[in-house]
Write a protein that holds these residues in place. Structure first.
Motif: not given
Length: 105
Positions: A12-14, A16-21, A32-33, A40-44
């Motif tokens: 989430r937040g920053i 999530a942006a780092i993970s995507k980048a 990690n969460f 987290a499931a939605k993110f995946t």
């Protein structure tokens, strides 16, 4: 497999942006969460990035979480220590337990 990056607080937040980048840069990312399994499931689902739940303030949980990542994705090459918590209180009103929870995370 490419290089593996672990992002704590990475769903989430920053984080999530780092993970995507990092994924866009070619890394295999482990995000990690600590608590929100639905997010987290939605993110995946949206990103294809694997998520792993544990409290990064716990040595034992971190050791087990990293071992799981390495078994599934390979050795971790990069760690982004993004996780954080707040205990909303001025320092002089924080208990030692609150202080250690924030610092340990």
């Amino acid at each position: 497999m490419g290089r593996v990056a672990l992002v704590t607080g990475g769903t989430r937040g920053i984080g999530a942006a780092i993970s995507k980048a990092l994924k866009d840069a070619g890394y295999t990312v482990a995000a990690n969460f600590a608590g929100n399994e639905e997010a987290a499931a939605k993110f995946t689902e949206e990103t294809g990035i694997s998520t792993y739940k544990w409290n990064v303030g716990s040595y034992e949980e971190s050791q087990a979480g990293i071992a799981k990542i390495e078994a599934e994705l390979g050795p971790v090459d990069v760690v982004v220590a993004n996780a954080g918590i707040t205990r909303d209180a001025p320092f002089h009103k924080m208990t030692p337990e609150q202080w250690h929870q924030v610092i340990d995370t």
